[in-house]
Design a protein around this motif. Structure first.
Motif, PDB file in Angstrom:
ATOM      1  N   ALA A 151       3.811 -19.180  -3.193  1.00 22.41           N
ATOM      2  CA  ALA A 151       4.140 -17.946  -3.916  1.00 22.41           C
ATOM      3  C   ALA A 151       3.521 -16.745  -3.227  1.00 22.41           C
ATOM      4  O   ALA A 151       4.132 -15.657  -3.157  1.00 22.41           O
ATOM      5  N   TYR A 152       2.313 -16.914  -2.698  1.00 26.97           N
ATOM      6  CA  TYR A 152       1.645 -15.805  -2.001  1.00 26.97           C
ATOM      7  C   TYR A 152       2.415 -15.408  -0.738  1.00 26.97           C
ATOM      8  O   TYR A 152       2.615 -14.222  -0.463  1.00 26.97           O
ATOM      9  N   ARG A 153       2.828 -16.401   0.058  1.00 24.92           N
ATOM     10  CA  ARG A 153       3.573 -16.074   1.277  1.00 24.92           C
ATOM     11  C   ARG A 153       4.908 -15.382   0.967  1.00 24.92           C
ATOM     12  O   ARG A 153       5.313 -14.457   1.667  1.00 24.92           O
ATOM     13  N   GLU A 154       5.592 -15.852  -0.117  1.00 25.12           N
ATOM     14  CA  GLU A 154       6.865 -15.214  -0.487  1.00 25.12           C
ATOM     15  C   GLU A 154       6.651 -13.786  -0.956  1.00 25.12           C
ATOM     16  O   GLU A 154       7.390 -12.864  -0.594  1.00 25.12           O
ATOM     17  N   ALA A 155       5.599 -13.563  -1.770  1.00 27.77           N
ATOM     18  CA  ALA A 155       5.301 -12.210  -2.258  1.00 27.77           C
ATOM     19  C   ALA A 155       4.923 -11.300  -1.100  1.00 27.77           C
ATOM     20  O   ALA A 155       5.288 -10.114  -1.067  1.00 27.77           O
ATOM     21  N   GLU A 156       4.191 -11.864  -0.127  1.00 22.57           N
ATOM     22  CA  GLU A 156       3.787 -11.073   1.033  1.00 22.57           C
ATOM     23  C   GLU A 156       5.004 -10.681   1.861  1.00 22.57           C
ATOM     24  O   GLU A 156       5.105  -9.536   2.347  1.00 22.57           O
ATOM     25  N   ARG A 157       5.958 -11.626   2.034  1.00 21.78           N
ATOM     26  CA  ARG A 157       7.162 -11.319   2.811  1.00 21.78           C
ATOM     27  C   ARG A 157       7.980 -10.215   2.150  1.00 21.78           C
ATOM     28  O   ARG A 157       8.408  -9.252   2.820  1.00 21.78           O
ATOM     29  N   LEU A 158       8.185 -10.316   0.831  1.00 21.50           N
ATOM     30  CA  LEU A 158       8.975  -9.295   0.115  1.00 21.50           C
ATOM     31  C   LEU A 158       8.261  -7.943   0.137  1.00 21.50           C
ATOM     32  O   LEU A 158       8.913  -6.885   0.256  1.00 21.50           O
ATOM     33  N   TYR A 159       6.944  -7.979  -0.009  1.00 19.93           N
ATOM     34  CA  TYR A 159       6.189  -6.723  -0.012  1.00 19.93           C
ATOM     35  C   TYR A 159       6.352  -6.008   1.331  1.00 19.93           C
ATOM     36  O   TYR A 159       6.601  -4.782   1.380  1.00 19.93           O
ATOM     37  N   LYS A 160       6.202  -6.731   2.425  1.00 17.88           N
ATOM     38  CA  LYS A 160       6.330  -6.114   3.747  1.00 17.88           C
ATOM     39  C   LYS A 160       7.757  -5.600   3.970  1.00 17.88           C
ATOM     40  O   LYS A 160       7.970  -4.508   4.549  1.00 17.88           O
ATOM     41  N   LEU A 161       8.759  -6.385   3.502  1.00 21.65           N
ATOM     42  CA  LEU A 161      10.163  -5.952   3.675  1.00 21.65           C
ATOM     43  C   LEU A 161      10.456  -4.710   2.853  1.00 21.65           C
ATOM     44  O   LEU A 161      11.036  -3.731   3.359  1.00 21.65           O
ATOM     45  N   ASP A 162      10.069  -4.706   1.560  1.00 25.30           N
ATOM     46  CA  ASP A 162      10.333  -3.542   0.692  1.00 25.30           C
ATOM     47  C   ASP A 162       9.562  -2.329   1.163  1.00 25.30           C
ATOM     48  O   ASP A 162      10.031  -1.174   1.023  1.00 25.30           O
ATOM     49  N   LYS A 163       8.377  -2.563   1.717  1.00 25.24           N
ATOM     50  CA  LYS A 163       7.603  -1.436   2.217  1.00 25.24           C
ATOM     51  C   LYS A 163       8.351  -0.762   3.372  1.00 25.24           C
ATOM     52  O   LYS A 163       8.404   0.476   3.466  1.00 25.24           O
ATOM     53  N   HIS A 164       8.926  -1.593   4.276  1.00 24.81           N
ATOM     54  CA  HIS A 164       9.678  -1.033   5.410  1.00 24.81           C
ATOM     55  C   HIS A 164      10.926  -0.300   4.928  1.00 24.81           C
ATOM     56  O   HIS A 164      11.232   0.815   5.409  1.00 24.81           O
ATOM     57  N   LEU A 165      11.623  -0.915   3.932  1.00 19.89           N
ATOM     58  CA  LEU A 165      12.844  -0.264   3.402  1.00 19.89           C
ATOM     59  C   LEU A 165      12.500   1.012   2.660  1.00 19.89           C
ATOM     60  O   LEU A 165      13.250   1.991   2.710  1.00 19.89           O
ATOM     61  N   PHE A 166      11.349   1.002   1.937  1.00 19.27           N
ATOM     62  CA  PHE A 166      10.959   2.197   1.196  1.00 19.27           C
ATOM     63  C   PHE A 166      10.635   3.330   2.155  1.00 19.27           C
ATOM     64  O   PHE A 166      10.977   4.503   1.906  1.00 19.27           O
ATOM     65  N   GLU A 167       9.979   2.969   3.261  1.00 17.99           N
ATOM     66  CA  GLU A 167       9.667   4.001   4.250  1.00 17.99           C
ATOM     67  C   GLU A 167      10.951   4.551   4.903  1.00 17.99           C
ATOM     68  O   GLU A 167      10.973   5.713   5.338  1.00 17.99           O
ATOM     69  N   GLN A 168      11.999   3.729   4.959  1.00 14.52           N
ATOM     70  CA  GLN A 168      13.285   4.165   5.514  1.00 14.52           C
ATOM     71  C   GLN A 168      14.182   4.796   4.470  1.00 14.52           C
ATOM     72  O   GLN A 168      15.343   5.110   4.768  1.00 14.52           O
ATOM     73  N   LYS A 169      13.680   4.948   3.235  1.00 14.62           N
ATOM     74  CA  LYS A 169      14.430   5.570   2.124  1.00 14.62           C
ATOM     75  C   LYS A 169      15.633   4.723   1.731  1.00 14.62           C
ATOM     76  O   LYS A 169      16.613   5.218   1.158  1.00 14.62           O
ATOM     77  N   ALA A 170      15.503   3.364   2.002  1.00 14.46           N
ATOM     78  CA  ALA A 170      16.631   2.500   1.689  1.00 14.46           C
ATOM     79  C   ALA A 170      16.568   1.988   0.257  1.00 14.46           C
ATOM     80  O   ALA A 170      17.589   1.578  -0.315  1.00 14.46           O
TER      81      ALA A 170
END
Length: 417
Positions: A151-170
């Motif tokens: 669960a930790y690895r999955e949460a970490e993957r989504l967090y890093k992905l959403d962080k990148h998309l949020f920075e791209q205003k996606a």
């Protein structure tokens, strides 16, 4: 015519008076003359002992008696009390180490052993059950840890992905915030799970250690109980001969009660009794000797027992060099125990003269051997045969060493053959 009658000068009365006075004078004079000389006594030489003064080897020693004993004696006592159930050997038997001698029975002790064995088996079973439960609990927690890690690895993957998309205003901030919250939760959950797993591991190890320690202690107690029961069979602790056996079938023997002894027959020692007067002069290493079968053998003190009983103490002596053949346990030996080294000294044989003179004077023979007169002397050390002369005599002198009981205050002896 009157005639003058002359008076007699030597009448009977006067003569008797003069004779009496003369006799008294002679008697007094003779007495004075007699007492002014040395008092003498005629002595038959066959009734006295005449000894020569000589210089020779002298050693101070005392005669003592010793009893031959085995070199080592092991006493057999009842380690555990019980009833004599069986005798395997009789008194006097030669045994090897470990040979059974007697068997005792003790129902209480045997029952205690059975109970202890039951307790150990129960503890062993319980320990196995606890160990299995601990393993199952560990497996369960390991599964939980695996789920948390996933669960930790999955949460970490989504967090890093959403962080990148949020920075791209996606994506919007709401979606990014949810991914961040899920990630933070899984981080805390992972730490908590690791802490729980660590504590569980420590607790499991402590429980295993305590259980193992208790089990080991119970096994030691069991072994002790088994030894106590095995001690009911009394066995020979060493090779030797069984002596002084005191046990019969049917007797009850208390714990610590004497049963007999084992004598080691590989060698002998001598137990010696000595007067307490010599206690301060006796120490290990002193030598002695005795005669056996026309040969002289040497002994050495190996141990001193300083306890005094009835005015005497004991020492153990061991043989130095050859041991007499044919010597037996219980045999009495007459030993000369040396108190000094052998030296050269002026010697006078022991005799009855000492009782009257105290060693201060002695009758010494004249050169012609017809008389003996008093001389002052000084004695030193002594042994059963001789006194050491320190002064007053010289080698070659001859003296009277027999008793002086009948001599009174005589100054001179006239020797008659």
């Amino acid at each position: 015519m009157d005639r003058k009658i002359e008076k007699k000068k030597w009448n009977t009365k006067r003569i008797m008076t003069i004779a009496g006075i003369a006799a008294v004078v002679i008697l007094v004079g003779g007495s004075i003359l007699f007492t002014s000389g040395k008092s003498k006594l005629n002595v038959d030489t066959e009734r006295i002992t005449i000894s020569d003064i000589k210089k020779g080897p002298f050693q101070e020693f005392i005669p003592v008696n010793g009893i031959v004993m085995p070199i080592t004696t092991i006493y057999l006592d009842a380690v555990e009390g019980g009833r004599v159930e069986e005798k395997y050997v009789e008194d006097g038997a030669n045994l090897k180490k470990g040979d059974p001698i007697i068997k005792l029975s003790n129902t209480d002790l045997e029952l205690s052993l059975a109970n202890q064995e039951t307790n150990v088996y129960a503890a062993q079973t319980q320990m196995q059950i606890s160990h299995n439960n601990a393993q199952q609990n560990t497996i369960s927690k390991l599964n939980q840890t695996a789920d948390v890690d996933n669960a930790y690895r999955e949460a970490e993957r989504l967090y890093k992905l959403d962080k990148h998309l949020f920075e791209q205003k996606a994506i919007g901030s709401q979606e990014f915030q949810k991914a961040q919250n899920d990630y933070d939760y899984q981080v805390r959950r992972k730490k908590l799970t690791a802490q729980i797993m660590k504590q569980d591991t420590l607790l499991t190890r402590q429980q295993d250690a305590q259980t193992s320690e208790q089990y080991v202690q119970m096994k030691k107690t069991l072994e002790l109980m088994r030894k106590k029961v095995s001690d009911l069979t009394v066995r020979a602790p060493i090779d030797g001969q069984l002596t002084s056996m005191d046990a019969e079938v049917g007797q009850n023997k208390n714990k610590g009660e004497h049963l007999g002894q084992i004598d080691v027959l590989s060698g002998y020692k001598v137990r010696v009794d000595i007067d307490e007067h010599y206690l301060s002069r006796i120490y290990t290493g002193l030598m002695g000797d005795f005669s056996f079968a026309d040969k002289t053998y040497k002994l050495k003190i190996s141990k001193v027992f300083t306890q005094v009983t009835n005015g005497r103490f004991q020492v153990d002596m061991i043989f130095v060099g050859e041991v007499p053949k044919g010597i037996r346990k219980g045999q009495t030996l007459q030993i000369r125990l040396a108190l000094s080294d052998e030296t050269q000294a002026l010697l006078v044989p022991k005799g009855g003269f000492y009782q009257q003179t105290g060693g201060n004077w002695i009758f010494k023979l004249s050169e012609d051997g017809k008389t003996a007169y008093r001389v002052d002397i000084q004695l030193g050390r002594q042994n059963p045969d001789y006194y050491e002369i320190l002064q007053g005599l010289k080698p070659g002198d001859r003296v009277v060493t027999s008793g002086y009981d009948n001599y009174g205050d005589m100054q001179e002896l006239v020797l008659k053959k």
